[in-house]
Design a protein around this motif. Structure first.
Motif: not given
Length: 441
Positions: A126-149
């Motif tokens: 949960i902590l790992t998922a939250a650390l990935i979600a935090l910049p997405e929520s604040l900056l408005g970009q889905n980093f994990a999916h965009d980069i891996l895509g």
């Protein structure tokens, strides 16, 4: 928390880690897509099944057989609708994701220490998922999916949607609702396994903050439900027949809302307890017209066929796990799954009150509270892909409560040489004063 990685059963850690792997990391074999969690379950399923059948540490129970029957019915239904190749692949994939995740938790979490260590691994996830979600929520970009895509060439459909000034974070999951449910689902259980009050408060803040980043109504409602049940548990602790009192109060509230409100209890919750009123209204329409499909096809459902609905309901998605089960696989599938869960809960409650200590009973309460919350939000969220396995994995964790380890047999008074040992003199002692359970609160 990191020490839990070495104490938790390796297969359990492997499955939890696979929950965090984005769908872009899927393996494609011809036309078959194998997401990471499904690959993990393909590897572990035969091992877990062997453990369940042949291990002396586990006793095959009635609820296990009903879970197996539900999975077999799932395979049968989709073969009946789509034929052997396509139906077997789809139905078999669902059975693998459900029964496989259940068996891994059921077979490898075989004592309280393993359960606590496994839940610490879940908290770390949960902590790992939250650390990935935090910049997405604040900056408005889905980093994990965009980069891996961009790296894999597989583009999972995502979107940028804002609520309350925050972007709805996907983290590594297929949808913000799935991310939020993953964080919120085990809230009560993760609190009840921890004895220290300061650590419980830290866990509550972490899980609450992580859930909010998804900005989804259902996960936040899941947290609220568990918080309310935890509070009610503390208030009513020590009161006899509190289960009957609670049931009577809930029945009274239901009847009262039905008499006062023109929309009914379910409609009031669906439209009033959401961040987006239109979403709540649309989900209510899904249930209204979805049930018409269920009654029209009660035995084997409609399979993967499109469901009947008004022309203005353009989307074919059904945001309700229990409704999807009944619509696609028929009422027998719903009854089998509901029966399996009820038998599991019944066995856990009976065993814990007969043989277990206070700590185990406390863990049982946390598991039951989380289960109730997950089952309730299953009326407004569809559990698919990772979340489907996550739900059955959680059910499997209850196996240690419903089927605890066998106690070692007491040694007889006869020695190995055949001579009877001298009887020991019993010394009367003053009874110890146990620490009351309220001290945990």
């Amino acid at each position: 928390m990191l020490r839990a990685l070495t104490l938790a059963p390796l297969p359990v850690t492997f499955v939890i880690a696979s929950f965090l792997c984005p769908t872009e990391l899927s393996l494609f074999l011809g036309g078959l897509r194998l997401p990471p969690h499904r690959i993990a379950l393909i590897i572990l399923f035969p091992i877990a099944l062997y453990q369940l059948i042949f291990s002396k540490k586990i006793r095959l129970q009635g609820f296990d057989l009903v879970f197996v029957a539900f999975s077999l019915w799932t395979i049968f239904v989709f073969i009946e609708h789509d034929g052997a190749p396509a139906g077997l692949i789809y139905g078999g994939s669902l059975a693998l994701e459900g029964l496989g995740a259940y068996l891994v938790a059921r077979a490898f979490v075989r004592d309280e220490q393993a359960l606590i260590a496994s839940l610490k691994v879940m908290l770390l996830a949960i902590l790992t998922a939250a650390l990935i979600a935090l910049p997405e929520s604040l900056l408005g970009q889905n980093f994990a999916h965009d980069i891996l895509g961009s790296l894999t060439g597989y583009n999972h459909p995502t979107g940028v949607e804002k609520r309350l000034g925050l972007t709805r974070a996907y983290s590594t999951f297929d949808h913000p609702i799935h991310y939020g449910t993953f964080c919120a689902g085990l809230f009560a259980l993760l609190l009840y396994v921890e004895r220290k009050k300061s650590r419980r408060q830290g866990r509550a803040m972490l899980i609450g903050g992580a859930t909010i980043l998804g900005v989804s109504s259902a996960p936040i409602l899941c947290l609220a439900l568990q918080s309310a049940m935890i509070g009610w548990d503390k208030i009513t602790r020590g009161i006899r027949s509190r289960a009957l009192i609670t049931a009577a109060i809930l029945a009274g509230l239901y009847i009262g809302i039905s008499l006062v409100s023109t929309r009914g209890p379910f409609a009031l919750i669906a439209t009033g307890m959401t961040l987006d009123p239109w979403t709540g209204f649309y989900r209510l329409q899904i249930w209204t017209h979805g049930m018409e499909n269920v009654w029209a096809n009660p035995w084997i459902g409609i399979g993967l066929a499109d469901w009947e609905r008004p022309w203005w309901m353009v989307a074919d998605t059904v945001d309700a796990f229990w409704l999807v089960i009944a619509m696609r696989e028929g009422i027998p599938a719903f009854l089998l799954l509901a029966t399996a869960i009820l038998l599991l809960v019944q066995a856990a409650v009976i065993k814990s009150h007969r043989h277990s200590d206070i700590d185990t009973r406390r863990i049982l309460r946390g598991w039951v509270i989380s289960l109730i919350a997950l089952c309730l939000i299953g009326a407004t969220v569809h559990f698919w892909n990772v979340l489907y396995s996550y739900f059955f994995f959680f059910l499997g964790l209850g196996g240690i409560l419903a089927d605890p380890p066998r106690r070692k047999a007491k040694r007889t008074a006869t020695s190995h040489s055949g001579k009877r040992a001298k009887p020991t003199r019993r010394i009367k002692r003053r009874p110890r004063t146990l620490i009351p359970e309220e001290a945990w609160a």
